[in-house]
Design a protein around this motif. Sequence first.
Motif, mmCIF file in Angstrom:
data_model
loop_
_atom_site.group_PDB
_atom_site.id
_atom_site.type_symbol
_atom_site.label_atom_id
_atom_site.label_comp_id
_atom_site.label_asym_id
_atom_site.label_seq_id
_atom_site.Cartn_x
_atom_site.Cartn_y
_atom_site.Cartn_z
ATOM 1 N N LEU A 1 13.174 -1.479 1.684
ATOM 2 C CA LEU A 1 11.931 -1.925 2.293
ATOM 3 C C LEU A 1 12.251 -2.618 3.605
ATOM 4 O O LEU A 1 13.118 -3.487 3.658
ATOM 5 N N ARG A 2 11.584 -2.237 4.679
ATOM 6 C CA ARG A 2 11.811 -2.876 5.987
ATOM 7 C C ARG A 2 10.593 -3.674 6.452
ATOM 8 O O ARG A 2 10.740 -4.706 7.076
ATOM 9 N N VAL A 3 9.389 -3.165 6.190
ATOM 10 C CA VAL A 3 8.156 -3.894 6.526
ATOM 11 C C VAL A 3 7.310 -3.892 5.263
ATOM 12 O O VAL A 3 6.912 -2.829 4.781
ATOM 13 N N PRO A 4 7.046 -5.072 4.702
ATOM 14 C CA PRO A 4 6.289 -5.126 3.450
ATOM 15 C C PRO A 4 4.851 -4.664 3.650
ATOM 16 O O PRO A 4 4.349 -4.603 4.773
ATOM 17 N N PRO A 5 4.176 -4.346 2.559
ATOM 18 C CA PRO A 5 2.790 -3.887 2.652
ATOM 19 C C PRO A 5 1.922 -4.845 3.461
ATOM 20 O O PRO A 5 2.009 -6.062 3.307
ATOM 21 N N ALA A 6 1.120 -4.245 4.334
ATOM 22 C CA ALA A 6 0.201 -5.020 5.166
ATOM 23 C C ALA A 6 -1.092 -4.245 5.315
ATOM 24 O O ALA A 6 -1.074 -3.019 5.476
ATOM 25 N N LYS A 7 -2.203 -4.963 5.262
ATOM 26 C CA LYS A 7 -3.510 -4.335 5.447
ATOM 27 C C LYS A 7 -3.744 -4.135 6.936
ATOM 28 O O LYS A 7 -3.399 -4.989 7.757
ATOM 29 N N ILE A 8 -4.333 -2.980 7.264
ATOM 30 C CA ILE A 8 -4.714 -2.688 8.646
ATOM 31 C C ILE A 8 -6.151 -2.198 8.645
ATOM 32 O O ILE A 8 -6.753 -2.042 7.584
ATOM 33 N N GLY A 9 -6.707 -1.942 9.804
ATOM 34 C CA GLY A 9 -8.110 -1.572 9.935
ATOM 35 C C GLY A 9 -8.556 -0.441 9.031
ATOM 36 O O GLY A 9 -7.760 0.329 8.517
ATOM 37 N N ASN A 10 -9.856 -0.367 8.848
ATOM 38 C CA ASN A 10 -10.507 0.700 8.086
ATOM 39 C C ASN A 10 -10.062 0.782 6.629
ATOM 40 O O ASN A 10 -9.962 1.863 6.066
ATOM 41 N N GLY A 11 -9.724 -0.346 6.007
ATOM 42 C CA GLY A 11 -9.385 -0.357 4.593
ATOM 43 C C GLY A 11 -8.093 0.335 4.233
ATOM 44 O O GLY A 11 -7.967 0.889 3.149
ATOM 45 N N MET A 12 -7.121 0.303 5.127
ATOM 46 C CA MET A 12 -5.831 0.943 4.858
ATOM 47 C C MET A 12 -4.749 -0.115 4.672
ATOM 48 O O MET A 12 -4.914 -1.265 5.055
ATOM 49 N N GLU A 13 -3.654 0.324 4.089
ATOM 50 C CA GLU A 13 -2.489 -0.520 3.906
ATOM 51 C C GLU A 13 -1.257 0.329 4.193
ATOM 52 O O GLU A 13 -1.224 1.509 3.868
ATOM 53 N N PHE A 14 -0.240 -0.275 4.827
ATOM 54 C CA PHE A 14 0.973 0.468 5.130
ATOM 55 C C PHE A 14 2.196 -0.368 4.809
ATOM 56 O O PHE A 14 2.120 -1.575 4.629
ATOM 57 N N ALA A 15 3.343 0.303 4.753
ATOM 58 C CA ALA A 15 4.648 -0.335 4.631
ATOM 59 C C ALA A 15 5.653 0.606 5.287
ATOM 60 O O ALA A 15 5.387 1.798 5.447
ATOM 61 N N LEU A 16 6.790 0.066 5.679
ATOM 62 C CA LEU A 16 7.866 0.877 6.247
ATOM 63 C C LEU A 16 9.120 0.694 5.408
ATOM 64 O O LEU A 16 9.425 -0.409 4.956
ATOM 65 N N PHE A 17 9.850 1.792 5.227
ATOM 66 C CA PHE A 17 11.129 1.722 4.528
ATOM 67 C C PHE A 17 12.176 2.501 5.305
ATOM 68 O O PHE A 17 11.850 3.328 6.159
ATOM 69 N N ALA B 1 5.140 3.723 -4.947
ATOM 70 C CA ALA B 1 5.980 4.487 -4.028
ATOM 71 C C ALA B 1 7.154 3.646 -3.531
ATOM 72 O O ALA B 1 8.284 4.135 -3.451
ATOM 73 N N LEU B 2 6.916 2.376 -3.232
ATOM 74 C CA LEU B 2 8.002 1.507 -2.762
ATOM 75 C C LEU B 2 9.018 1.232 -3.866
ATOM 76 O O LEU B 2 10.230 1.131 -3.599
ATOM 77 N N LYS B 3 8.556 1.133 -5.097
ATOM 78 C CA LYS B 3 9.482 0.972 -6.217
ATOM 79 C C LYS B 3 10.401 2.193 -6.309
ATOM 80 O O LYS B 3 11.619 2.072 -6.485
ATOM 81 N N ARG B 4 9.820 3.362 -6.140
ATOM 82 C CA ARG B 4 10.611 4.603 -6.187
ATOM 83 C C ARG B 4 11.586 4.683 -5.012
ATOM 84 O O ARG B 4 12.717 5.134 -5.170
#
Length: 116
Positions: free
Chosen positions: A84-100, A73-76
């Motif tokens: 990309l503004r915030v690179p992928p980061a792991k967060i609680g409950n087995g999730m990962e997020f990024a901001l663009f 999705a980030l490549k697209r």
Amino acid sequence: MAHPVVHWEVAGPDREVLRNFYEDLFGWKSETVDENYALLQPGEGPGGGIMRTRPGMPPYVTVYVRVEDLERALKRVRELGGELRVPPAKIGNGMEFALFADPSGNMVGLLTTAVT
């Protein structure tokens, strides 16, 4: 829906003021995560968060869209002129997020539970 909005955030310098505002305005229930973050549940639709911004960081509102493959999705995003503004980061409950940022500068989040 292939890519639903699954979370949203409202952020500003005073988390408690924002939290009380949205609880009183809409009757939403909240749960403290830590001194900088509270979860809000509107009763219907996706829940959200109220976040305290860091000093010098402007207030913002953003939505998070669920994707199956965060890197794809980030490549697209980049191919379509986003940044990309915030690179992928792991967060609680087995999730990962990024901001663009989209081509107009709007901040949008991507969220996946497909973390290995």
